[in-house]
Design a protein around this motif. Sequence first.
Motif, PDB file in Angstrom:
ATOM      1  N   SER B  49     -54.999 -27.927  31.944  1.00 40.37           N
ATOM      2  CA  SER B  49     -55.483 -29.056  31.148  1.00 40.37           C
ATOM      3  C   SER B  49     -55.887 -30.063  32.201  1.00 40.37           C
ATOM      4  CB  SER B  49     -54.355 -29.469  30.520  1.00 40.37           C
ATOM      5  OG  SER B  49     -53.933 -28.777  29.521  1.00 40.37           O
ATOM      6  N   ASP B 181     -58.732 -26.287  24.538  1.00 38.00           N
ATOM      7  CA  ASP B 181     -57.260 -26.206  25.361  1.00 38.00           C
ATOM      8  C   ASP B 181     -56.327 -25.906  24.549  1.00 38.00           C
ATOM      9  OD1 ASP B 181     -55.348 -26.769  26.885  1.00 38.00           O
ATOM     10  OD2 ASP B 181     -55.752 -28.993  27.563  1.00 38.00           O
ATOM     11  N   GLU B 182     -55.973 -24.808  24.605  1.00 36.35           N
ATOM     12  CA  GLU B 182     -54.783 -23.896  23.604  1.00 36.35           C
ATOM     13  C   GLU B 182     -55.077 -24.204  22.422  1.00 36.35           C
ATOM     14  OE1 GLU B 182     -51.289 -23.076  25.435  1.00 36.35           O
ATOM     15  OE2 GLU B 182     -51.697 -24.014  27.563  1.00 36.35           O
TER      16      GLU B 182
END
Lengths: 314, 329, 332
Positions: B49, B181-182
Amino acid sequence: MTTHTPSIPQLAEDLATPPLTLSQLGWLRFRRHKMALVGVVIIIFLFLFAFGGALIYSEQYANYTDTSLRLLPPSAEHPFGTDTIGRDILARTIYGGQISLFIGIVAVIIETLLGILVGALAGYYGGWVDSLLMRITEALLNIPTIFLLLVMAKFFGGQVPEIDIGGRVFSGSVIVIVVIIGATSWMYLARIVRAEFLSLKENEFVLAARATGTSNAQIIFLHILPNTFAPIIVSSTLSVANAILSEAYISFLGLGVQAPTATWGNMLDSSANYLDSAPWLWFFPGMLILLTVLSINFLGDGLRDALDPRSRTV
Amino acid sequence: MTKTLLKVSDLKTRFHTPEGVIHAVNGVSFEVKEGETVAVVGESGCGKSVSMMSMLKLIPTPPGDIYSGEVLYRGNDLLKKSEQEMEDVRGKEIAMIFQDPMTSLNPVLTVRRQLTESLREHLNFTAEQAEKRAVELLEQVGIPDAARRVQDYPHQFSGGMRQRVMIAMALSCAPSLLIADEPTTALDVTIQAQIVELVTRLRESLRMAVIWITHDLGVVAGMADRVIVMYAGFIVEQASVEDLYDSPSHPYTLSLIAALPRVDRRRDQRLKSIPGSPPNLLVEPKGCPFAPRCEFVMEKCRQENPMLAEIGSDHFAACWVDVKTGAPR
Amino acid sequence: MSDKPLVEVQDMKKHFPVSSGLIIQRNVGLVRAVDGVSFSIAKGETLGMVGESGCGKTTVGRTMLGLYPATSGSVTIDGDDILHLKGRDQLRVRRKAQIIFQDPYASLNPRWTVSAIISEPMRVHKLFATEKERTERARELMNLVGLNPRLLNRFPHEFSGGQRQRIGIARALASDPLFIVCDEPISALDVSIQAQVVDLLEELQDRLGLTYLFIAHDLSMVRHICDRVLVLYLGVMVELADRDELYENPLHPYTKALLSAVPIPDPRKDRARKRTILTGDVPSPLNPPGGCRFHTRCPIAMDVCKKEVPEWREAVPSHFVACHAVETGKTE
Ligand SMILES: Nc1ncnc2c1ncn2[C@@H]1O[C@H](COP(=O)(O)OP(=O)(O)O)[C@@H](O)[C@H]1O
Ligand SMILES: Nc1ncnc2c1ncn2[C@@H]1O[C@H](COP(=O)(O)OP(=O)(O)O)[C@@H](O)[C@H]1O
Ligand SMILES: [Mg+2]
Ligand SMILES: [Mg+2]
């Protein structure tokens, strides 16, 4: 079952998280609040003043009356001046400070115990226990505190005899006032504690304890309560200031701690007729109350931030 | 040969905290071509991240500090842009979606309001145009009854639907690059499959490049073109998706694959887990950061950190050991 | 494995009343979180329970341990009827059945040291005479779960997610239980850490002969660790079979959809396979669809599915399923 290696992988020795403990983190956060630090210094100073000052001035001196010396303005001999019957105001603010601080702290202990008890039971058990306790709490909250204070002070005042502790005589009204202030101020805390309990009791660590068979009392006092300390400490700290102010209110209305025991509050009361002519009568006890209340509030703000359990950052 | 859209070189980010300096990203370089899907894989805390946020200058400074690197987006260095110029890039050129949709949705505004606002601001739509487009976007991401749901608040959507709303917001200005992001980490597998399918479909119809961040090598096998494996703020392996799964060349990648259970096979043995825990980023590693957990470790690994080197065509790994033979490279 | 199952759940239901109103609370509905499940687990066996979030898996796990009062049904663990015991007897059963939670952050008391956390069950059940012996046992347990006993005096926040999950496992083992409900113990962990925890659970099962109910929303780890698998949808059972039978011959369309949603870490295989992607979310258990509860999302739903609740029957020996399509043989 397939074959397996009998060893369990050992984890790395060191921990993944940084080497700071929660208290260290808290201190780092607290330190950033310059005003909170100032508050702590002032509070230490006030305690030194009230309890250290007693080493310089005796209690007899504080209660020593000499009408020929009445209403003297501050001078080298009487740095804070003298009152309407010639007592030294500096000595009286010292002994009055002891009582005011005592009232503040003991009243808050009572308030905190009551608040925790009511809030914890209501929040943990829920259902009718909660409804009942919260209705009572709300009812009390809807009556103005000052009114409750006055009614109770009027009702119970003068019913407790003088008490003698370690050779010093205190007016029984001190105890009455402490109990009354404590008993009329726990409601906000009870609501805070209840809200904390409501959310914490759903936490899985509480379920884990229940799955083990831990008793309700242990769950309440050993598991959940320690997790509510942060808001309780903050709220109680701020309450000390409120208790001292409450004492000053009731005293100002003549229902507070009775003579000859001095408090900052009743010293203010006796200055009511001399607001213009002898301002030193109210200035010094008034200043001390103001300082105490302000510094405690600064401290409370700092603690609120430092103890926030949700924040792991500095 | 397609054109390079994004070229990151030697990106380094650290955080100055009271505990010490956290070396979160330690020299990351990679490229994304137009329309390509790149997966970034690694355990939590390995800097995935922070790398992405650094590219978009979304790192709070202080405590963050992007102290080296270049992020060329269509040839312009994003790190040199002003905050105002970046605001145009974010959302319009590069959009980002997160694990927790609530971080990018405003809980007190309706979805319509949030969607139309960005359309009117970035693309100068009129009120009606924006309104119409908002409903289209929701339809595009598969929200049933979009015309009505557009008036709802984010909390009125389920987790998976919220993620779709966030994707609709991210797509509103037709970005050329989507950083995810995830986005499925908190979701059920069934909903994850829906979201993966949705992004794959949108990527093709919008010809958009995607960077998909995950800790699960399983998710990206079917959707990525290229995979970047990160560890302790370093890229340790980079390869096309087939090469990576066919011949993983870094011990860490190997372990990540071995740790995955398989639905498609009968169980034969215990899973191979990676011993130990992720590295402590507070100390600048001497030697290879994976050495303490590596089964191939040699003396050299503890002394010197291997550079990312090309070990096959378009296959890069940072390791002193050839994991196939166990011999030094 | 002995004949008599260690754990037996019979027609267990758990309905949560939904109430509204500020002062006078009125019940305005029922969340039928668990609506009649029956299963048994043999000693030493691992039963997997899968289904999407909101299907009632957690509620099953907690109700069968008596953490939520059951609406109806019975649960026997090692011969004791756990839901109807009180006081000392209940404490006795509590010792035999434990639970491991999903969230490694919420499941450990942040104000307690690891030592206090792990020795609590021993204190509650008065397992050792002195605190010293309990600490000694806590050290053993730390070793058993692969944590350094030197860390006993640390607080939970100093540990990583995987380490915390190990602490939770050590606590569950402290009262020497026979049966452990593992409620998604790995869902909140990184894939690499998941493998560590699952290996640990298997290792402990081999050493201590434990019986597990392993709850998961993801079928991949279940295939790895479980002996039999139960699929749950909206509070009811839809399929139950031995592990490999279920994965190689899934009968219920919901099981098939769950299977096809699991990614395969092999690019060619994953791209090549045909996937059924379920649309939408699990409906609310406040108002579950009539007939077969899955018919609203079922790719092969027929008319009868909307009207009649499918019967739970043994379609293949020891392979149970509740689906009209299986009954009529139209499964594709
Ligand atoms: N604002 C911040 N302040 C300090 N440290 C941070 C901050 N943000 C991230 N980090 C640290 O940077 C490292 C990398 O984090 P991140 O990129 O979020 O990992 P992930 O790979 O899980 O996305 C972690 O060790 C994290 O603790
Ligand atoms: N304490 C509760 N009160 C009311 N409803 C609940 C409660 N706990 C769970 N539910 C509901 O029961 C259903 C099943 O929940 P849960 O057992 O947690 O599912 P799962 O573990 O499969 O995700 C959900 O719809 C949830 O909202
Ligand atoms: Mg991240
Ligand atoms: Mg659950």
